[in-house]
Write an enzyme that holds these catalytic residues in place. Structure first.
Site, PDB file in Angstrom:
ATOM      1  N   TYR A   1      39.802  23.168  16.994  1.00 45.14           N
ATOM      2  CA  TYR A   1      39.107  21.967  16.868  1.00 45.14           C
ATOM      3  C   TYR A   1      40.160  20.949  16.715  1.00 45.14           C
ATOM      4  O   TYR A   1      39.515  19.637  16.953  1.00 45.14           O
ATOM      5  CB  TYR A   1      37.943  22.911  15.481  1.00 45.14           C
ATOM      6  CG  TYR A   1      36.727  21.112  15.386  1.00 45.14           C
ATOM      7  CD1 TYR A   1      36.138  20.523  16.656  1.00 45.14           C
ATOM      8  CD2 TYR A   1      37.433  20.564  14.216  1.00 45.14           C
ATOM      9  CE1 TYR A   1      35.621  19.907  15.967  1.00 45.14           C
ATOM     10  CE2 TYR A   1      36.765  19.664  13.695  1.00 45.14           C
ATOM     11  CZ  TYR A   1      35.746  19.090  14.440  1.00 45.14           C
ATOM     12  OH  TYR A   1      34.977  17.778  14.257  1.00 45.14           O
TER      13      TYR A   1
ATOM     14  N   SER B   1      37.804  12.850  13.422  1.00 42.65           N
ATOM     15  CA  SER B   1      38.044  14.277  12.178  1.00 42.65           C
ATOM     16  C   SER B   1      38.541  13.127  11.561  1.00 42.65           C
ATOM     17  O   SER B   1      39.861  13.125  11.885  1.00 42.65           O
ATOM     18  CB  SER B   1      37.614  15.444  12.700  1.00 42.65           C
ATOM     19  OG  SER B   1      37.934  16.162  11.772  1.00 42.65           O
TER      20      SER B   1
END
Length: 242
Positions: free
Chosen positions: A153, A140
């Site tokens: 996360y 990400s």
């Protein structure tokens, strides 16, 4: 890396980025095996795909990882690409003492990091038997900077990023196995709806970038806004002894 004639396993392949990747690679003449937890979503996805089968299961559970790997070995021994795309993201307010922050972090770390390490280790013997193989880890833009909405996360994806670098270094001298890292920015999927995913790029753009990277043996695959950060950060980190 060839972009046709592969047998490709995609975790989280029944929706979002995983489904977009499955569509792109299926259309290019590859055999696709999608994985997901929901049988309903799997069956819906299969209606949109060609030359695709599915293995239902939850890769965040150790016994399921073993079962799924055994099914690949027994029924699809020509698998030569695994795409570790399944993930978990939970809004986690670290300022709220009643938030169960550690429990949420555990779920994310288990799904986004530990499970991928274990599943990859289980699948490696099969991949290493192939003439050409690849591992694609979907991280990400968050590996480069966390925020107050998804701090744990982001940490789990940063851990995955470091692991991917180490895995790539481990097999640097094996010219039959490529280790890729795909860095999506905010993408417009149901997965990201809670954090404003409607403002993100199309999942098909992520799939297109991965397809081009496989063709060019480009192991680092930043997408969209991640490219700007990647261009600044990676030249510096590559100079760190490793």
């Amino acid at each position: 890396m060839k972009t046709t004639g592969n047998t490709i396993f995609i975790s989280g392949g029944s929706a979002g980025i995983g489904l977009a990747i499955a569509k792109k690679l299926s259309a290019a003449g590859n055999k696709i095996i999608i994985n997901g937890r929901s049988e309903e979503r799997i069956q819906s996805a299969l209606k949109e795909l060609h030359n695709t089968v599915a293995i239902q299961g939850d890769l965040s559970i150790a016994a399921e990882r073993v079962r799924i790997t055994e099914e690949l070995k027994n029924n699809y021994p020509d698998v030569n690409i695994i795409i570790n795309n399944a993930g978990a993201a939970i809004m986690n307010d670290l300022g709220d003492s009643n938030n169960n922050a550690a429990d949420k972090a555990y779920q994310e770390i288990n799904t986004n990091y530990i499970s991928i390490i274990d599943f990859t280790a289980l699948a490696l013997p099969l991949l290493l038997q192939q003439e050409e193989a690849a591992i694609v880890n979907v991280s990400s833009i968050a590996v480069f900077r966390s925020n107050k909405y998804l701090p744990t996360y982001s940490a789990s994806k940063a851990a995955l990023h470091s692991y991917t670098q180490g895995l790539r270094d481990t097999f640097a001298e094996n010219d039959k196995l490529g280790v890729y890292e795909l860095y999506p920015p905010l993408v417009n999927t149901a997965f990201s709806a809670e954090i404003g995913g409607a403002n993100g790029i199309a999942a098909s753009e992520v799939a297109d970038e991965l397809f081009a990277a496989l063709a060019d043996n480009q192991f680092e695959v930043p997408v969209g806004d991640t490219k700007k950060i990647h261009q600044l950060v990676v030249p510096i980190t590559e100079n760190v002894p490793h």
